[in-house]
Design an enzyme around this catalytic site. Structure first.
Site, PDB file in Angstrom:
ATOM      1  CB  THR A  31      39.889  41.279  36.442  1.00  0.00           C
ATOM      2  OG1 THR A  31      39.626  40.494  37.127  1.00  0.00           O
ATOM      3  CG2 THR A  31      39.575  40.819  34.807  1.00  0.00           C
ATOM      4  NE  ARG A  64      40.657  46.784  40.760  1.00  0.00           N
ATOM      5  CZ  ARG A  64      39.886  46.533  39.634  1.00  0.00           C
ATOM      6  NH1 ARG A  64      38.610  46.699  39.739  1.00  0.00           N
ATOM      7  NH2 ARG A  64      40.300  46.317  38.663  1.00  0.00           N
ATOM      8  CB  CYS A  66      33.225  42.759  41.230  1.00  0.00           C
ATOM      9  SG  CYS A  66      32.207  42.797  39.767  1.00  0.00           S
ATOM     10  CB  CYS A  69      28.693  41.165  41.696  1.00  0.00           C
ATOM     11  SG  CYS A  69      30.195  40.945  42.338  1.00  0.00           S
TER      12      CYS A  69
END
Length: 352
Positions: A31, A64, A66, A69
């Site tokens: 991701t 990068r 999230c 969170c």
């Protein structure tokens, strides 16, 4: 604080244990996002996890923050800068200007440059380079041809990626894609004043110097470090250079001879190599703190990243990470044990 083991970090992620938030971060290579241990996002496969002890290291690796969170914070400015990071990642193959990026965060180009680096520890350009390199490595791992991986990752020419890859990977792209397969690494063990030492070298230079209590554990460490390479026990008649380098380093440790100036073939991120290069300038008998090194390399907020780089040093003593202490003068950590660090410093002070 003692460095967490990989198993401890994996367990913290599996349990979404918030008590570990801030102690480490984990990136997910599928991701491109890094998270805090307590993140509620869907669990990733363990083989897709990468671990970092500070935000800057995660950004240097091309991940990068999230948005779920919020490992970098929760204010509006942080979210704007995450949007910039998301844009860079999705357009990494394109040329982009600070004006373009500033428009996303509603900041002037100079303000965007300064704010992005203050928040994440890297400039937008360096983050774009890191994203490209991460995509390039992933393409190679997935079996894509080298030339196709070069252009799909946004590099404009083959020569550019070979220059980048040599600095960041430490071997050619084809060798990296195969997990080091095809590389021949000669090694030898020798007993020193610090216990057993293993030294290994490619045809470019020394790639590993480690210390331990026995030869078997050192060979296991080398196999773990280069699982697909061909490891060959050094024979004096075939690889006399390696044996002479070992002897010179042993004499440096045990007898105070000059530290041997040998060629190195080491792998690391651009930031790690910057730290390692600076460590070479610290004279025998001198010490510096992690914070002082961060100041000297123009990254004053990257104190923890400096500590991580020291812990990743692959060539003990040749790159003198043992000369780095905590700000209060205590020893801090050392990859090969604090007793060895203390012994080295005592010997160097005595010679000084």
């Amino acid at each position: 604080m003692p460095k967490l083991s990989e198993n401890e970090m994996k367990n913290a992620i599996a349990q979404r244990d918030g008590s570990f938030d801030g102690q480490f971060y984990y990136g997910v290579i599928t991701t491109g996002v890094f998270c805090s241990p307590s993140c509620s996002t869907k669990a990733a496969n363990p083989e897709n996890l990468r671990f970092f002890f500070d935000i800057e290291s995660a950004m240097h690796a091309g991940f990068r923050p999230c948005k779920r969170c919020n490992p970098a914070g929760q204010d509006e400015r942080t979210h704007q800068l995450i949007d910039v990071a998301r844009y860079i990642e999705t357009h990494a193959e394109n040329k982009m200007t600070l004006t373009q990026l500033g428009n996303i965060a509603r900041l002037s180009p100079s303000r965007l440059q300064r704010t992005f680096k203050d928040m994440f520890g890297v400039s937008p350009k360096h983050y774009q380079d890191a994203v490209r390199m991460r995509k390039f490595k992933r393409s190679l791992k997935e079996g894509e041809g080298v030339t196709d991986a070069i252009y799909s990752s946004g590099y404009g020419s083959i020569s550019r990626i070979y220059g980048e890859a040599t600095r960041n990977i430490g071997m050619t792209p084809k060798a990296y894609r195969a997990g080091g397969k095809g590389e021949t690494i000669h090694y030898a063990c020798r007993e020193t004043a610090l216990g057993y030492m293993i030294m290994a070298a490619t045809d470019k230079g020394v790639c590993s110097v480690q210390f331990g209590d026995d030869k078997e554990s050192l060979l296991t460490l080398l196999c773990d470090e280069f699982p697909e390479a061909q490891l060959v026990l050094s024979a004096a008649q075939d690889t006399s250079e390696l044996d002479s380098w070992m002897l010179a380093l042993d004499q440096h440790i045990s007898q105070g001879a000059p530290r041997p100036d040998v060629p190195l073939d080491i792998r690391g991120t651009a930031f790690q190599i910057k730290v390692w290069q600076f460590l070479l300038s610290i004279k025998e008998g001198d010490v510096m703190s992690y914070g002082e090194i961060a100041e000297h390399i123009d990254s004053p907020k990257a104190v923890r990243a400096v500590g991580t780089a020291c812990g990743k040093n692959p060539v003990g003593i040749l790159i003198p990470c043992h000369r780095v202490l905590r700000s209060d003068g205590s020893l801090g950590g050392y990859r090969w044990g604090l007793e060895r660090k203390r012994t080295l410093l005592d010997m160097e002070r005595a010679r000084r």
